[in-house]
Design a protein around this motif. Structure first.
Motif, PDB file in Angstrom:
ATOM      1  N   TYR A  10       0.849  -1.190   0.000  1.00 25.27           N
ATOM      2  CA  TYR A  10       0.000   0.000   0.000  1.00 25.27           C
ATOM      3  C   TYR A  10       0.887   1.243   0.000  1.00 25.27           C
ATOM      4  O   TYR A  10       2.008   1.225   0.512  1.00 25.27           O
ATOM      5  N   ASN A  66      -4.651  -8.572   0.180  1.00 31.18           N
ATOM      6  CA  ASN A  66      -4.926  -8.338  -1.244  1.00 31.18           C
ATOM      7  C   ASN A  66      -6.173  -7.505  -1.477  1.00 31.18           C
ATOM      8  O   ASN A  66      -6.805  -7.611  -2.504  1.00 31.18           O
ATOM      9  N   SER A  67      -6.532  -6.700  -0.536  1.00 33.44           N
ATOM     10  CA  SER A  67      -7.809  -5.991  -0.660  1.00 33.44           C
ATOM     11  C   SER A  67      -7.655  -4.678  -1.426  1.00 33.44           C
ATOM     12  O   SER A  67      -6.577  -4.117  -1.540  1.00 33.44           O
ATOM     13  N   ALA A  68      -8.799  -4.225  -1.904  1.00 34.23           N
ATOM     14  CA  ALA A  68      -8.850  -2.916  -2.544  1.00 34.23           C
ATOM     15  C   ALA A  68      -8.696  -1.848  -1.465  1.00 34.23           C
ATOM     16  O   ALA A  68      -8.903  -2.116  -0.276  1.00 34.23           O
ATOM     17  N   THR A  69      -8.352  -0.660  -1.870  1.00 36.73           N
ATOM     18  CA  THR A  69      -8.124   0.424  -0.919  1.00 36.73           C
ATOM     19  C   THR A  69      -9.351   0.679  -0.050  1.00 36.73           C
ATOM     20  O   THR A  69      -9.246   0.847   1.157  1.00 36.73           O
ATOM     21  N   TRP A  70     -10.539   0.676  -0.635  1.00 36.43           N
ATOM     22  CA  TRP A  70     -11.747   0.944   0.147  1.00 36.43           C
ATOM     23  C   TRP A  70     -11.975  -0.140   1.196  1.00 36.43           C
ATOM     24  O   TRP A  70     -12.419   0.138   2.302  1.00 36.43           O
TER      25      TRP A  70
END
Length: 180
Positions: A10, A66-70
Motif C-alpha cells: 500500500y 490483497n484488498s482494494a483500498t476501500w
C-alpha cells in the motif's frame, strides 16, 4: 505503517489514511463504549472485545493482504471499533482492581512491566515479516496467542462495576475526623 507499505504494497498515503480513519473511529466509539460499560459492566465489554479480536485476527490479516483500498479502509474502521471496545474499558477495569490507596502504584507498576515485555513486539513482528512475509497465519496466530492469554486472565478478574474501592478511604477519613 511498515507492514502495510513494505510487505503489503500500500502507498504511504493509503496507510496513513487508514490509520487516521481507524483513530477517528476510536474517537467516536470510545466514549460510547465507556458510557455503556457503566451499565453493562467493564469486564463483560472487555471480554467481548477480546473475543472479537480473537475471532477476527486471522481473517483480518487475510483480507488486508490483497484488498482494494476501500476495503482496507473499512478494515481500519472495524479495527478501530474493536480496539475501542478493549481500550474504553481497559483503564477503568484495571484501575478498579486496586484499592484506592495503592491504585496509582499498582496500576503503574503493572503497566510498566507489561510495557517492558510487549516493547519487544515490533522487533518480533519485523523478524516474522522478514522470515514469513505477510503470512496471515503467522501474524494472526501471534495475535491470537496473546489475545487468548488476555482472555483467560480476564475471566478471573472480578467485575467491579458495582463495587467501590473508596469505602476504605472514606472510613479512614471518618475515623480521623472522630479522633480529632
Amino acid at each position: 505503517m511498515t507492514f502495510a507499505t513494505v510487505y503489503l504494497g500500500y502507498s504511504k498515503e493509503t496507510a496513513l489514511t487508514a490509520l487516521t480513519v481507524g483513530c477517528a473511529t476510536m474517537i467516536i466509539t470510545i466514549p460510547i463504549v465507556g458510557y455503556l460499560s457503566d451499565f453493562i459492566g467493564r469486564k463483560s465489554i472487555y471480554i467481548f472485545g477480546l473475543v472479537l479480536m480473537f475471532l477476527l485476527s486471522v481473517p483480518y490479516f487475510m483480507l488486508i493482504d490483497n484488498s482494494a483500498t476501500w476495503l482496507y479502509l473499512m478494515q481500519a474502521v472495524m479495527l478501530g471499533i474493536i480496539w475501542a471496545i478493549i481500550f474504553a474499558t481497559q483503564g477503568t477495569l484495571f484501575s478498579e482492581l486496586f484499592p484506592a490507596k495503592v491504585r496509582y502504584t499498582g496500576l503503574s507498576f503493572s503497566y510498566q512491566i507489561a510495557a517492558a515485555i510487549v516493547g519487544f513486539g515490533p522487533m518480533a513482528w519485523t523478524a516474522m515479516a522478514k522470515s514469513y512475509g505477510p503470512s496471515p497465519w503467522v501474524f494472526g496466530g501471534f495475535m491470537i496467542a496473546f489475545v487468548f492469554l488476555s482472555l483467560v486472565l480476564s475471566i478471573f478478574v472480578p467485575d467491579t462495576r458495582k463495587v467501590t474501592q473508596y469505602n476504605d478511604i472514606a472510613d479512614t477519613i471518618d475515623q480521623s475526623a472522630r479522633a480529632e
